[in-house]
Design an enzyme around this catalytic site. Structure first.
Site, mmCIF file in Angstrom:
data_model
loop_
_atom_site.group_PDB
_atom_site.id
_atom_site.type_symbol
_atom_site.label_atom_id
_atom_site.label_comp_id
_atom_site.label_asym_id
_atom_site.label_seq_id
_atom_site.Cartn_x
_atom_site.Cartn_y
_atom_site.Cartn_z
ATOM 1 N N GLY A 106 -0.955 6.215 -4.580
ATOM 2 C CA GLY A 106 -2.029 7.196 -4.449
ATOM 3 C C GLY A 106 -1.626 8.618 -4.793
ATOM 4 O O GLY A 106 -2.358 9.566 -4.500
ATOM 5 N N GLU A 128 6.050 -1.755 -4.059
ATOM 6 C CA GLU A 128 5.240 -0.541 -4.134
ATOM 7 C C GLU A 128 6.007 0.618 -3.503
ATOM 8 O O GLU A 128 5.993 0.781 -2.270
ATOM 9 C CB GLU A 128 3.934 -0.740 -3.368
ATOM 10 C CG GLU A 128 3.081 -1.874 -3.900
ATOM 11 C CD GLU A 128 1.631 -1.707 -3.483
ATOM 12 O OE1 GLU A 128 0.800 -1.503 -4.372
ATOM 13 O OE2 GLU A 128 1.335 -1.718 -2.282
ATOM 14 N N LYS A 133 -8.929 -1.003 -0.669
ATOM 15 C CA LYS A 133 -8.656 -0.244 0.559
ATOM 16 C C LYS A 133 -9.953 0.013 1.343
ATOM 17 O O LYS A 133 -10.851 -0.825 1.345
ATOM 18 C CB LYS A 133 -7.905 1.050 0.228
ATOM 19 C CG LYS A 133 -6.651 0.763 -0.608
ATOM 20 C CD LYS A 133 -5.734 1.925 -0.748
ATOM 21 C CE LYS A 133 -4.549 1.527 -1.623
ATOM 22 N NZ LYS A 133 -3.529 2.548 -1.735
ATOM 23 N N ASN A 175 -6.652 -3.579 -4.969
ATOM 24 C CA ASN A 175 -6.743 -3.284 -3.534
ATOM 25 C C ASN A 175 -7.730 -2.139 -3.348
ATOM 26 O O ASN A 175 -7.416 -0.987 -3.611
ATOM 27 C CB ASN A 175 -5.338 -2.896 -3.030
ATOM 28 C CG ASN A 175 -5.327 -2.512 -1.570
ATOM 29 O OD1 ASN A 175 -6.340 -2.654 -0.877
ATOM 30 N ND2 ASN A 175 -4.192 -2.029 -1.099
ATOM 31 N N GLU A 215 0.532 1.460 3.831
ATOM 32 C CA GLU A 215 -0.411 2.175 4.701
ATOM 33 C C GLU A 215 -0.468 1.524 6.083
ATOM 34 O O GLU A 215 -0.653 2.205 7.093
ATOM 35 C CB GLU A 215 -1.784 2.245 4.023
ATOM 36 C CG GLU A 215 -1.770 3.285 2.909
ATOM 37 C CD GLU A 215 -2.617 2.946 1.699
ATOM 38 O OE1 GLU A 215 -3.512 2.086 1.796
ATOM 39 O OE2 GLU A 215 -2.354 3.547 0.627
ATOM 40 N N SER A 261 0.136 3.939 -8.310
ATOM 41 C CA SER A 261 -0.407 4.775 -9.383
ATOM 42 C C SER A 261 -0.453 4.079 -10.749
ATOM 43 O O SER A 261 -0.328 4.725 -11.792
ATOM 44 C CB SER A 261 0.346 6.104 -9.469
ATOM 45 O OG SER A 261 0.144 6.853 -8.284
ATOM 46 N N HIS A 290 1.561 -3.830 3.548
ATOM 47 C CA HIS A 290 1.234 -2.653 2.745
ATOM 48 C C HIS A 290 1.750 -1.386 3.436
ATOM 49 O O HIS A 290 1.709 -1.276 4.666
ATOM 50 C CB HIS A 290 -0.279 -2.561 2.532
ATOM 51 C CG HIS A 290 -0.631 -1.545 1.479
ATOM 52 N ND1 HIS A 290 -0.703 -0.199 1.763
ATOM 53 C CD2 HIS A 290 -0.872 -1.671 0.157
ATOM 54 C CE1 HIS A 290 -0.989 0.452 0.651
ATOM 55 N NE2 HIS A 290 -1.096 -0.412 -0.342
HETATM 56 P P1 PGA Z 1 -2.641 3.207 -5.995
HETATM 57 O O1 PGA Z 1 -2.438 2.195 -4.767
HETATM 58 O O2 PGA Z 1 -2.769 2.362 -7.238
HETATM 59 O O3 PGA Z 1 -3.889 3.967 -5.672
HETATM 60 O O4 PGA Z 1 -1.429 4.065 -6.059
HETATM 61 C C1 PGA Z 1 -1.672 1.024 -4.902
HETATM 62 C C2 PGA Z 1 -1.655 0.264 -3.614
HETATM 63 O O5 PGA Z 1 -1.643 0.889 -2.548
HETATM 64 O O6 PGA Z 1 -1.659 -0.976 -3.626
#
Ligand code: PGA
Length: 304
Positions: free
Chosen positions: A220, A214, A62, A60, A146, A260, A144
């Protein structure tokens, strides 16, 4: 109904053919604090997949990248050596989808990061499923954290978008996961099951759904869930599917972990029986590291 293993599952390669005998139900513990699912003892020292689906790794990207950096990333991915027994998908920002789908190897499929709830039209700023399919997109991410917590999308809206995309033939990476305060309040299963139910209530079928667990506190932040923490929720999700959808769907649906994940921690996570792959954010922006994560499928073949 409590299922107790009475015989050793038969494995063909990574695929268990008698996986139903393995799991303990978790749904009735939805208010409890999380704990280790240590009651399940492997019958032989082989790390196997609880589900029967192929390992799945999504990147992803983003809202990251420029024409230059994305061209370099595509070049790196095109030359990476990827294990064959893995479905690999990357999800660039909308404006680079066409560039990526026309220059990326066919070995890797392309996903969007969002799609509209219905047919296109007078919806300023939105992208329709039909447009995504037109440029060769095969997948879309919905739910997701976010989009839930920064943009403010709710379960109902997410469900509509997922249902429309599935009905039109896109695969959906359906994300669920709890906030830190929800985990600390012992509500992890409640939150995940509620988000899962919102998908289950509307999806036409589960053939093209991959569930991404997640935990929001791990996204992140560099604070990856421990393999036990991730496994515990994955097995609970699979048991929820078994009880509320069907045994077949519980077995076939890939449940991947995100938050992460990187080249160093993916191997230990991949060894967990109910982890069928990963959704990767930051580390998917580096081609060689993303390839390492894809290739962590080999950790499942290693003796425990
Ligand atoms: P990250 O994000 O690996 O940067 O923690 C994962 C995601 O949001 O799918």
């Amino acid at each position: 109904m409590e299922m107790v293993a009475t015989s050793c599952p038969q494995f063909t390669g990574l695929r268990p053919t008698l996986h139903n005998a393995r799991s303990q139900p978790f749904a009735q513990h939805s208010n409890s604090q999380l704990r280790l699912s240590s009651s399940r003892k492997p019958c032989r020292p082989v790390v196997a997949m609880a589900g029967s689906g192929k390992f799945f790794v999504g990147g992803n990207w983003k809202c990251n990248g420029t024409k230059d950096s994305i061209t370099k990333l595509v070049t790196d991915l095109n030359s990476a050596k990827l294990e064959s027994d893995v479905d690999v998908v990357v999800s660039p920002p909308f404006v680079y989808l066409d560039l990526v789908s026309s220059s990326l190897t066919d070995r890797i499929e392309v996903s969007a990061q969002n799609s509209w709830i219905g047919k296109g039209g007078a919806f300023t700023g939105e992208i329709s499923v039909e447009q995504l399919k037109d440029i060769g997109c095969k997948w879309v991410i919905h739910g997701h954290s976010e989009r839930r917590h920064i943009i403010g999308e709710n379960d109902e809206f997410i469900g509509k978008k997922a249902a429309y995309a599935l009905n039109e033939g896109l695969g959906v990476i359906a994300c669920i996961g709890e906030l830190l305060e929800e985990r600390e309040a012992g509500k992890t299963f409640d939150v995940c099951f509620q988000q899962l139910k919102a998908f289950a209530d509307v999806v036409p079928n589960w053939d093209n759904v991959v569930i991404a667990y997640e935990p929001v506190w791990a996204i992140g932040t560099g604070k990856v869930a421990t393999p036990q923490q991730a496994q515990e929720v994955h097995v609970a999700v699979r048991d929820w599917l078994k009880k509320n959808v069907s045994e077949e769907v519980a077995s076939k649906t890939r449940i991947i972990y995100g938050g992460s994940v990187n080249g160093s921690n993916c191997g230990e996570l991949a060894k967990q029986e109910d982890i069928d792959g990963f959704l990767v954010g930051g580390a998917s922006l580096k081609g060689p590291e993303f390839a390492t994560i894809v290739n962590s499928v080999t950790a499942k073949k290693v003796a425990a």
